[in-house]
Design a protein around this motif. Structure first.
Motif, PDB file in Angstrom:
ATOM      1  N   GLN A 181      32.929  27.403 -14.152  1.00 16.35           N
ATOM      2  CA  GLN A 181      31.575  27.343 -13.613  1.00 16.35           C
ATOM      3  C   GLN A 181      31.512  26.400 -12.418  1.00 16.35           C
ATOM      4  OE1 GLN A 181      29.411  26.286 -17.199  1.00 16.35           O
ATOM      5  NE2 GLN A 181      28.651  28.378 -17.436  1.00 16.35           N
ATOM      6  N   GLU A 182      32.248  25.292 -12.480  1.00 15.40           N
ATOM      7  CA  GLU A 182      32.265  24.344 -11.376  1.00 15.40           C
ATOM      8  C   GLU A 182      32.929  24.937 -10.138  1.00 15.40           C
ATOM      9  OE1 GLU A 182      34.314  20.010 -10.339  1.00 15.40           O
ATOM     10  OE2 GLU A 182      34.144  20.675 -12.426  1.00 15.40           O
ATOM     11  N   GLN A 183      33.978  25.728 -10.345  1.00 20.43           N
ATOM     12  CA  GLN A 183      34.699  26.305  -9.220  1.00 20.43           C
ATOM     13  C   GLN A 183      33.937  27.436  -8.555  1.00 20.43           C
ATOM     14  OE1 GLN A 183      38.407  27.378 -11.032  1.00 20.43           O
ATOM     15  NE2 GLN A 183      39.312  25.365 -10.734  1.00 20.43           N
ATOM     16  N   GLY A 184      33.060  28.115  -9.304  1.00 17.15           N
ATOM     17  CA  GLY A 184      32.300  29.202  -8.729  1.00 17.15           C
ATOM     18  C   GLY A 184      33.145  30.446  -8.486  1.00 17.15           C
ATOM     19  N   THR A 185      32.645  31.319  -7.623  1.00 20.37           N
ATOM     20  CA  THR A 185      33.315  32.597  -7.375  1.00 20.37           C
ATOM     21  C   THR A 185      33.818  32.738  -5.936  1.00 20.37           C
ATOM     22  OG1 THR A 185      31.181  33.637  -6.827  1.00 20.37           O
ATOM     23  CG2 THR A 185      31.918  33.749  -9.135  1.00 20.37           C
ATOM     24  N   GLY A 186      33.789  31.640  -5.193  1.00 23.32           N
ATOM     25  CA  GLY A 186      34.158  31.724  -3.775  1.00 23.32           C
ATOM     26  C   GLY A 186      35.589  32.176  -3.548  1.00 23.32           C
ATOM     27  N   ASP A 187      36.519  31.651  -4.300  1.00 19.93           N
ATOM     28  CA  ASP A 187      37.933  32.022  -4.108  1.00 19.93           C
ATOM     29  C   ASP A 187      38.165  33.485  -4.445  1.00 19.93           C
ATOM     30  OD1 ASP A 187      38.384  29.470  -3.363  1.00 19.93           O
ATOM     31  OD2 ASP A 187      39.439  28.848  -5.188  1.00 19.93           O
ATOM     32  N   GLU A 188      37.555  33.951  -5.541  1.00 19.33           N
ATOM     33  CA  GLU A 188      37.730  35.350  -5.936  1.00 19.33           C
ATOM     34  C   GLU A 188      37.122  36.290  -4.905  1.00 19.33           C
ATOM     35  OE1 GLU A 188      36.852  32.976  -7.914  1.00 19.33           O
ATOM     36  OE2 GLU A 188      38.250  32.979  -9.599  1.00 19.33           O
ATOM     37  N   GLU A 189      35.946  35.932  -4.388  1.00 17.38           N
ATOM     38  CA  GLU A 189      35.301  36.774  -3.386  1.00 17.38           C
ATOM     39  C   GLU A 189      36.147  36.842  -2.111  1.00 17.38           C
ATOM     40  OE1 GLU A 189      31.521  34.983  -2.921  1.00 17.38           O
ATOM     41  OE2 GLU A 189      30.693  35.802  -4.789  1.00 17.38           O
ATOM     42  N   ALA A 190      36.757  35.713  -1.747  1.00 18.73           N
ATOM     43  CA  ALA A 190      37.612  35.704  -0.555  1.00 18.73           C
ATOM     44  C   ALA A 190      38.833  36.584  -0.760  1.00 18.73           C
ATOM     45  CB  ALA A 190      38.034  34.277  -0.235  1.00 18.73           C
TER      46      ALA A 190
END
Length: 298
Positions: A181-190
């Protein structure tokens, strides 16, 4: 120029001023709190642990080894390791799937799923064992369906595994959910925007980002699986040499007044717990930088 000089003087004063401690308590209060914590740990944790090993070796190394290599003890050790080897990977898969779903997606029933993951923390292990007796026992709800298959759940390995999976279910998921939850989804979306598939994104991005939390969860889950008593004692039937795990075998020996043998087997459980803690501490020391980067570098 005068205004700039005044700001410069203020900056210099702020920079050179000694930093005040975050807390205002005196050294006496600090050392009192530290002493209370150390005394508590020493009395309730260290002394009992030392007592286990002292009692285990009280009658000599020969008696200790004889208690360990006794057939029923060996069967209990093998069963404990086998149950952990089955239950921990099952909870690893569940924990990854549940944490990934909760942290990366929005869906109805999300709060309910989180609550259900925490349920084994609040339910007594004995009740968990009784639940499986009610489901799979001779008079259980699913007994008619099992009688024709020849599959035995209660008083057998499958029941012990089910009970162990239940009580250890939250450990992996609870280590992963806050970090994901802290890391979010930014890396996966990239990664997906660059053409990576879902599985490739998981193995190349998501999994490396949470590998240390995942390993922590596995270690804790394994320690809990090997030490489980309540749920396993209900569903296993405590059949000596067949369905007795190490904790159950310790109780059987103790009730028979075979104290040296009981403490010998208990020392193995304690030793395995110590190994788990040492592995955890070693990982924290060796990979502290990587773990900090995985938490704060996103």
């Amino acid at each position: 120029m005068v205004l700039e000089a005044s700001f410069s003087a203020v900056d210099t004063t702020i920079t050179t001023a000694p930093r005040k401690p975050v807390t205002t308590e005196s050294d006496g209060v600090k050392w009192t709190l530290i002493s209370i914590a150390l005394l508590f740990l020493g009395f309730f944790l260290f002394l009992p642990l030392v007592a286990v090993f002292v009692e285990a070796f009280r009658n000599g190394l020969g008696v200790y080894i004889a208690a360990i290599v006794e057939p029923d003890a060996l069967a209990a050790i093998k069963l404990t390791l086998l149950v952990a080897a089955i239950a921990v990977p099952m909870n690893l898969v569940f924990g990854l799937a549940a944490a990934w779903a909760i942290a990366k997606f929005e869906f109805k029933g999300k709060a309910l799923l989180i609550t259900m993951i925490d349920l084994p923390f609040s339910v007594s292990p004995v009740i968990a064992g009784l639940i499986y007796i009610l489901l799979f026992g001779a008079q259980g709800y699913l007994a008619p369906y099992l009688q024709g298959t020849g599959i035995q759940i209660v008083f057998a390995l499958p029941g012990i595994v089910l009970a162990t999976v239940f009580v250890t279910l939250p450990f992996v998921a609870r280590e992963l959910i806050p970090l994901m939850q802290e890391q979010g989804t930014g890396d996966e979306e990239a990664a997906i925007s660059l053409g990576a598939s879902g599985w490739k994104t998981f193995f190349r991005v998501t999994l490396p980002n949470v590998r240390w939390a995942l390993l922590y969860g596995v270690l804790l889950c394994n320690a809990r699986a090997m030490g489980e008593f309540g749920a396993v004692s209900v569903i296993s039937g405590r059949i000596r040499g067949l369905t007795s795990t190490m904790p159950l075998h310790v109780e059987i020996l103790y009730n028979e007044y075979a104290f040296s043998a009981a403490f010998a087997v208990a020392s193995i459980l304690a030793f395995l717990a110590i190994i788990t803690l040492c592995l955890k501490a070693a990982l924290e020391w060796r990979f502290a930088g990587d773990m900090a980067a995985s938490r704060g570098g996103h």
